[in-house]
Design a protein around this motif. Structure first.
Motif, PDB file in Angstrom:
ATOM      1  N   SER A 354       0.832  -1.193   0.000  1.00 34.93           N
ATOM      2  CA  SER A 354       0.000   0.000   0.000  1.00 34.93           C
ATOM      3  C   SER A 354       0.871   1.249   0.000  1.00 34.93           C
ATOM      4  CB  SER A 354      -0.921   0.002   1.230  1.00 34.93           C
ATOM      5  OG  SER A 354      -1.596   1.226   1.342  1.00 34.93           O
ATOM      6  N   ALA A 355       0.628   2.127  -0.974  1.00 37.07           N
ATOM      7  CA  ALA A 355       1.363   3.392  -1.011  1.00 37.07           C
ATOM      8  C   ALA A 355       0.970   4.285   0.150  1.00 37.07           C
ATOM      9  CB  ALA A 355       1.108   4.098  -2.339  1.00 37.07           C
ATOM     10  N   LEU A 356      -0.315   4.240   0.540  1.00 38.39           N
ATOM     11  CA  LEU A 356      -0.772   5.044   1.675  1.00 38.39           C
ATOM     12  C   LEU A 356      -0.104   4.593   2.965  1.00 38.39           C
ATOM     13  CD1 LEU A 356      -2.678   7.247   2.699  1.00 38.39           C
ATOM     14  CD2 LEU A 356      -4.453   5.487   2.970  1.00 38.39           C
ATOM     15  N   ALA A 357       0.049   3.264   3.125  1.00 35.12           N
ATOM     16  CA  ALA A 357       0.723   2.755   4.320  1.00 35.12           C
ATOM     17  C   ALA A 357       2.188   3.170   4.336  1.00 35.12           C
ATOM     18  CB  ALA A 357       0.596   1.233   4.363  1.00 35.12           C
ATOM     19  N   ALA A 358       2.825   3.145   3.170  1.00 37.89           N
ATOM     20  CA  ALA A 358       4.232   3.554   3.102  1.00 37.89           C
ATOM     21  C   ALA A 358       4.385   5.025   3.475  1.00 37.89           C
ATOM     22  CB  ALA A 358       4.785   3.293   1.701  1.00 37.89           C
ATOM     23  N   GLU A 359       3.454   5.872   3.039  1.00 38.77           N
ATOM     24  CA  GLU A 359       3.507   7.291   3.404  1.00 38.77           C
ATOM     25  C   GLU A 359       3.281   7.487   4.890  1.00 38.77           C
ATOM     26  OE1 GLU A 359       0.630   9.186   0.985  1.00 38.77           O
ATOM     27  OE2 GLU A 359       1.729   8.875  -0.906  1.00 38.77           O
ATOM     28  N   THR A 360       2.373   6.708   5.475  1.00 31.64           N
ATOM     29  CA  THR A 360       2.120   6.797   6.915  1.00 31.64           C
ATOM     30  C   THR A 360       3.358   6.421   7.718  1.00 31.64           C
ATOM     31  OG1 THR A 360      -0.212   6.254   6.548  1.00 31.64           O
ATOM     32  CG2 THR A 360       0.646   5.981   8.781  1.00 31.64           C
ATOM     33  N   ILE A 361       4.042   5.351   7.292  1.00 33.67           N
ATOM     34  CA  ILE A 361       5.268   4.916   7.987  1.00 33.67           C
ATOM     35  C   ILE A 361       6.368   5.953   7.839  1.00 33.67           C
ATOM     36  CG2 ILE A 361       7.074   3.157   7.982  1.00 33.67           C
ATOM     37  CD1 ILE A 361       4.921   1.145   7.086  1.00 33.67           C
ATOM     38  N   GLN A 362       6.500   6.537   6.652  1.00 33.42           N
ATOM     39  CA  GLN A 362       7.527   7.548   6.425  1.00 33.42           C
ATOM     40  C   GLN A 362       7.288   8.787   7.295  1.00 33.42           C
ATOM     41  OE1 GLN A 362      10.310   7.393   4.430  1.00 33.42           O
ATOM     42  NE2 GLN A 362      10.864   9.418   5.197  1.00 33.42           N
ATOM     43  N   ASP A 363       6.043   9.213   7.409  1.00 35.14           N
ATOM     44  CA  ASP A 363       5.731  10.406   8.201  1.00 35.14           C
ATOM     45  C   ASP A 363       5.951  10.167   9.689  1.00 35.14           C
ATOM     46  OD1 ASP A 363       5.057  11.662   5.862  1.00 35.14           O
ATOM     47  OD2 ASP A 363       2.908  11.251   6.042  1.00 35.14           O
ATOM     48  N   ALA A 364       5.602   8.988  10.173  1.00 32.11           N
ATOM     49  CA  ALA A 364       5.693   8.726  11.606  1.00 32.11           C
ATOM     50  C   ALA A 364       7.089   8.293  12.033  1.00 32.11           C
ATOM     51  CB  ALA A 364       4.677   7.653  12.003  1.00 32.11           C
ATOM     52  N   CYS A 365       7.757   7.512  11.209  1.00 29.21           N
ATOM     53  CA  CYS A 365       9.039   6.914  11.603  1.00 29.21           C
ATOM     54  C   CYS A 365      10.252   7.583  10.975  1.00 29.21           C
ATOM     55  CB  CYS A 365       9.048   5.425  11.248  1.00 29.21           C
ATOM     56  SG  CYS A 365       7.690   4.485  11.972  1.00 29.21           S
ATOM     57  N   LYS A 366      10.048   8.453   9.995  1.00 30.68           N
ATOM     58  CA  LYS A 366      11.143   9.127   9.280  1.00 30.68           C
ATOM     59  C   LYS A 366      12.009   8.154   8.490  1.00 30.68           C
ATOM     60  CE  LYS A 366       9.624  12.715  11.460  1.00 30.68           C
ATOM     61  NZ  LYS A 366       8.665  13.613  10.774  1.00 30.68           N
ATOM     62  N   LEU A 367      11.608   6.900   8.428  1.00 26.44           N
ATOM     63  CA  LEU A 367      12.328   5.875   7.683  1.00 26.44           C
ATOM     64  C   LEU A 367      11.305   4.905   7.109  1.00 26.44           C
ATOM     65  CD1 LEU A 367      15.275   4.953  10.097  1.00 26.44           C
ATOM     66  CD2 LEU A 367      15.497   6.128   7.916  1.00 26.44           C
ATOM     67  N   GLN A 368      11.681   4.230   6.024  1.00 25.51           N
ATOM     68  CA  GLN A 368      10.851   3.178   5.479  1.00 25.51           C
ATOM     69  C   GLN A 368      11.292   1.830   6.049  1.00 25.51           C
ATOM     70  OE1 GLN A 368       8.172   2.978   3.906  1.00 25.51           O
ATOM     71  NE2 GLN A 368       7.865   5.008   3.004  1.00 25.51           N
ATOM     72  N   LEU A 369      10.381   0.887   6.072  1.00 29.97           N
ATOM     73  CA  LEU A 369      10.699  -0.447   6.558  1.00 29.97           C
ATOM     74  C   LEU A 369      11.383  -1.260   5.465  1.00 29.97           C
ATOM     75  CD1 LEU A 369       7.423  -1.331   8.506  1.00 29.97           C
ATOM     76  CD2 LEU A 369       9.509  -0.241   9.357  1.00 29.97           C
ATOM     77  N   ILE A 370      12.152  -2.245   5.888  1.00 29.06           N
ATOM     78  CA  ILE A 370      12.812  -3.178   4.977  1.00 29.06           C
ATOM     79  C   ILE A 370      12.072  -4.501   5.054  1.00 29.06           C
ATOM     80  CG2 ILE A 370      14.947  -4.396   4.430  1.00 29.06           C
ATOM     81  CD1 ILE A 370      16.481  -2.095   5.644  1.00 29.06           C
ATOM     82  N   ARG A 371      11.676  -5.007   3.903  1.00 28.86           N
ATOM     83  CA  ARG A 371      10.926  -6.259   3.866  1.00 28.86           C
ATOM     84  C   ARG A 371      11.878  -7.427   3.666  1.00 28.86           C
ATOM     85  NH1 ARG A 371       6.049  -7.845  -0.373  1.00 28.86           N
ATOM     86  NH2 ARG A 371       5.239  -9.636   0.810  1.00 28.86           N
ATOM     87  N   PRO A 372      11.756  -8.497   4.450  1.00 25.58           N
ATOM     88  CA  PRO A 372      12.649  -9.656   4.294  1.00 25.58           C
ATOM     89  C   PRO A 372      12.451 -10.345   2.950  1.00 25.58           C
ATOM     90  CG  PRO A 372      11.507  -9.730   6.413  1.00 25.58           C
ATOM     91  CD  PRO A 372      10.850  -8.653   5.605  1.00 25.58           C
ATOM     92  N   ASN A 373      13.543 -10.911   2.461  1.00 26.91           N
ATOM     93  CA  ASN A 373      13.537 -11.655   1.194  1.00 26.91           C
ATOM     94  C   ASN A 373      14.289 -12.961   1.419  1.00 26.91           C
ATOM     95  OD1 ASN A 373      13.781 -12.659  -1.387  1.00 26.91           O
ATOM     96  ND2 ASN A 373      14.240 -10.691  -2.322  1.00 26.91           N
ATOM     97  N   ALA A 374      13.631 -14.068   1.138  1.00 29.59           N
ATOM     98  CA  ALA A 374      14.221 -15.375   1.445  1.00 29.59           C
ATOM     99  C   ALA A 374      15.497 -15.636   0.670  1.00 29.59           C
ATOM    100  CB  ALA A 374      13.204 -16.481   1.178  1.00 29.59           C
ATOM    101  N   THR A 375      15.657 -15.012  -0.491  1.00 29.52           N
ATOM    102  CA  THR A 375      16.842 -15.255  -1.318  1.00 29.52           C
ATOM    103  C   THR A 375      17.984 -14.271  -1.042  1.00 29.52           C
ATOM    104  OG1 THR A 375      15.974 -13.860  -3.102  1.00 29.52           O
ATOM    105  CG2 THR A 375      15.418 -16.204  -3.154  1.00 29.52           C
ATOM    106  N   ARG A 376      17.787 -13.360  -0.110  1.00 28.57           N
ATOM    107  CA  ARG A 376      18.814 -12.370   0.214  1.00 28.57           C
ATOM    108  C   ARG A 376      19.452 -12.700   1.553  1.00 28.57           C
ATOM    109  NH1 ARG A 376      20.107  -8.953  -4.104  1.00 28.57           N
ATOM    110  NH2 ARG A 376      18.213  -8.531  -5.287  1.00 28.57           N
ATOM    111  N   TRP A 377      20.785 -12.761   1.558  1.00 27.04           N
ATOM    112  CA  TRP A 377      21.480 -12.969   2.811  1.00 27.04           C
ATOM    113  C   TRP A 377      21.253 -11.777   3.744  1.00 27.04           C
ATOM    114  CZ3 TRP A 377      26.596 -14.365  -0.118  1.00 27.04           C
ATOM    115  CH2 TRP A 377      26.457 -15.639  -0.691  1.00 27.04           C
ATOM    116  N   ASN A 378      21.059 -12.070   5.026  1.00 28.98           N
ATOM    117  CA  ASN A 378      20.896 -11.053   6.081  1.00 28.98           C
ATOM    118  C   ASN A 378      19.608 -10.253   5.952  1.00 28.98           C
ATOM    119  OD1 ASN A 378      23.441 -11.769   7.056  1.00 28.98           O
ATOM    120  ND2 ASN A 378      24.483 -10.151   5.915  1.00 28.98           N
TER     121      ASN A 378
END
Length: 634
Positions: A354-378
């Motif tokens: 959701s773009a609206l959810a991403a904007e809400t997180i950016q406004d409140a947290c000043k950062l975006q979240l990182i989503r886990p990816n099973a094929t990416r180390w760490n």
């Protein structure tokens, strides 16, 4: 009297007579010249009117004689009302040859990962015409053939460069995209003079059919033979796929199964006790067998592969993901872990969909979240670390506001504390993976010190944990199971000791150090290998005297190396035998991340709009891009 003084006297007298000014007005030569330039006609008129024939005649003779002997070229003054700025005449500029234009176009296509069809675009043609009028641009078939020829030239230079190197290591992996499969291979070596690492891409070749161990072995064998490095490869690093493991187990240098199986067959046959007469009688019977049936047995001699090395980063990633799940056997840990990650997963899903959810997180947290990816180390660690960072910098209120706005269950204090502990546990794991997946400043000797420090850091973290002790136990058990053979490999121990950064300081286990030192003493060449050619009388008396002298020289050089306080790499140049052995043992890479980087660049080239690209054209353009230091586009 000189010409200047005479002319000055004549014109001065005439000017004074005509303009009737004081003599001091024209006392200087510069003032006189200005007045002379503007009033020459008035001077001549005045001389005629006032009848100074003798002065006018003298002036005319002097000016004529001076102009005939010295003529000054003065630039013509621009017409009135025009700009004084000079214009560049492009008609006489140097033209670029067609060969240079073609090279520039090919460089643009290769390094920019452009499609071959770019040369057919009218906008591109107009660009070249604007830069070089009347220029001829190569066609798409010509570009394709030029890149193929450039690839051949690059490979020749690459083969020549690797022919001068004694030890080479490779990494390999498989990649599937756009319904096609490829095998990628990279080569790495250490410069014997500067000890710098060099890396190149050897192939990104299409594989057809099932990826069986025989198919992989055949592809690797062919590529090694193409570059003439089959006998120079010390190790090949791959992931832990069963097909790669079987290929190297059967066709690799270890040759484990063949000898063991053959011995077992002899022991189980029961024919070893036959007497000599029975054996002679059996020898008279000749049995014929088809060659094809013998080759199908798979005796390991069909292909020749080097020694195998499992990717350490892949193993660590399996420890942090697969083995870490075994901590759920503890009910208390399982309860808090599942509750915490279920809420985190809901938050990650919302932010990604959701773009609206991403904007809400950016406004409140000043950062975006990182989503886990099973094929990416760490990836899981980085996602959790971002949540912990937001809580630390913005407070729990920021996460609470986000969860309220997105209608997601809020993380309670226990779950936030669990995330903090999880981040602290996985931080050394992530750091170890980052160290080992490097390419430029990493050698095989970094593997065991990194694993040793990782185990020590986990031991120090464990006492302070409240919720995640079962996770540490599961990780430590995974490290033990997956790295037990690697930690006891004398060759890898010696590789760590032969790096001045570590020497014997990375472990306190004397048994481990003894294995490495014994291997070094056994493998290290003497400092003066030709000294034994000059045999003495004592050498003739003692058949094994050369062994004693070589052992003494090797031990002396090793003691000198270990006794030096310096930890820079150039220290190895002081000890030639140590340096040569260190290069051989530290040429391989502990991880296959270099091949993953090859696939990352290949993904940019093999885009969805270029899915029909011929595999040979794809490989040629990719190899020229990655090995541009071995081909000059100029």
């Amino acid at each position: 009297m000189t010409w200047d003084s005479l002319a000055l006297s004549v014109l001065r007298t005439a000017l004074l007579s005509a303009l009737k000014v004081e003599s001091r007005v024209v006392s200087s030569a510069r003032t006189f010249a200005v007045i002379y330039g503007f009033c020459l006609e008035r001077v001549v008129t005045a001389l005629e009117k006032r009848k100074h024939p003798h002065q006018l005649e003298s002036y005319s003779k002097l000016t004529q004689s001076h102009n005939s002997s010295q003529k000054r070229k003065c630039p013509a003054s621009p017409p009135a009302g025009t700009s004084k700025q000079l214009k560049l005449d492009m008609s006489s500029s140097k033209r670029v040859s067609k060969v240079n234009i073609n090279k520039a176009v090919m460089k643009f296509v290769v390094e920019g990962l452009q499609p071959f069809s770019v040369v057919d675009l009218q906008a591109f043609k107009d660009l070249i015409q604007d830069l070089q009028p009347n220029a001829t641009i190569m066609s798409r078939p010509t570009l394709r053939s030029s890149i193929a020829e450039a690839t051949k030239s690059m490979k020749k230079k690459l083969i020549a460069a690797m022919s001068e190197v004694e030890y080479i290591a490779t990494t390999t992996d498989c990649w599937t995209t756009r319904r096609r499969s490829f095998i990628g291979i990279t080569a790495h070596w250490l410069d014997p003079d500067s000890l710098d690492r060099h890396s190149v891409a050897l192939a990104c070749r299409q594989l057809k059919g099932s990826h069986t161990f025989e198919v992989l072995a055949a592809a690797l064998n062919d590529i090694h033979a193409e570059y003439q490095i089959r006998d120079k490869i010390v190790r090949t690093t791959t992931d832990n796929g069963s097909n790669f493991l079987k290929a190297f187990r059967i066709y690799g240098d270890q040759d484990e199964n063949n000898n063991a199986t053959y011995t077992e067959e002899l022991s189980n046959s029961g024919e070893g006790d036959d007497d000599e007469e029975e054996i002679q009688e059996e020898e008279e019977v000749v049995n014929y067998q088809e060659v094809a049936s013998m080759l199908d047995i798979g005796d390991g001699f069909e292909y020749h592969l080097p020694k195998h090395q499992r990717c350490a980063c892949h193993l660590l990633n399996l420890v942090s993901t697969v083995d870490a799940l075994k901590a759920n056997s503890n009910e208390a840990y399982k309860k808090v872990s599942r509750a915490t990650f279920s809420k985190c997963q809901a938050l990650w899903n919302k932010s990604a969909r959701s773009a609206l959810a991403a904007e809400t997180i950016q406004d409140a947290c000043k950062l975006q979240l990182i989503r886990p990816n099973a094929t990416r180390w760490n990836s899981m660690f980085l996602a959790v670390e971002r949540l912990v960072r937001i809580v630390k910098e913005q407070g729990e209120g920021a996460i609470r506001d986000v969860c309220t706005s997105l209608k997601i269950p809020m993380l309670n204090p226990t779950e936030l504390a669990f995330l903090t502990e999880y981040s602290a546990i996985m931080s050394p794991m992530a750091k170890a993976i980052d160290i080992l997946q490097a390419e430029t400043n990493i050698q095989m000797g970094w593997l065991l010190p990194t694993l040793t420090q990782l185990k020590a850091k986990l031991d120090r973290i464990k006492p302070s944990l409240k919720y995640s002790k079962p996770l540490v136990d599961a990780i430590q058990l995974g490290l033990k199971n997956r790295f037990s053979e690697i930690l006891e490999d004398p060759e890898l121990i010696a590789a760590a000791i032969l790096l001045p950064k570590f020497k014997t300081l990375w472990t306190k286990d004397e048994t481990v150090l003894k294995k490495g030192l014994d291997y070094i003493n056994l493998e290290m060449e003497p400092l003066h290998p030709l000294s034994n050619l000059h045999a003495t009388s004592s050498d003739d008396d003692d058949f094994f005297s050369s062994i004693k002298s070589n052992s003494q020289e090797s031990s002396k050089e090793l003691e000198g190396y270990l006794g030096c306080c310096a930890d820079h790499t150039s220290l190895l140049k002081t000890f030639p035998s140590i340096c040569k052995l260190s290069i051989r043992l530290n040429t391989p890479l502990p991880a296959s991340a270099a091949c993953e980087r090859l696939f990352s660049t290949a993904g940019l080239l093999f885009s969805p709009r270029r899915a029909r690209m011929d595999s040979s054209n794809f490989e040629n353009q990719l190899l020229l891009k990655l090995n541009r230091s071995f081909y000059n586009f100029e």
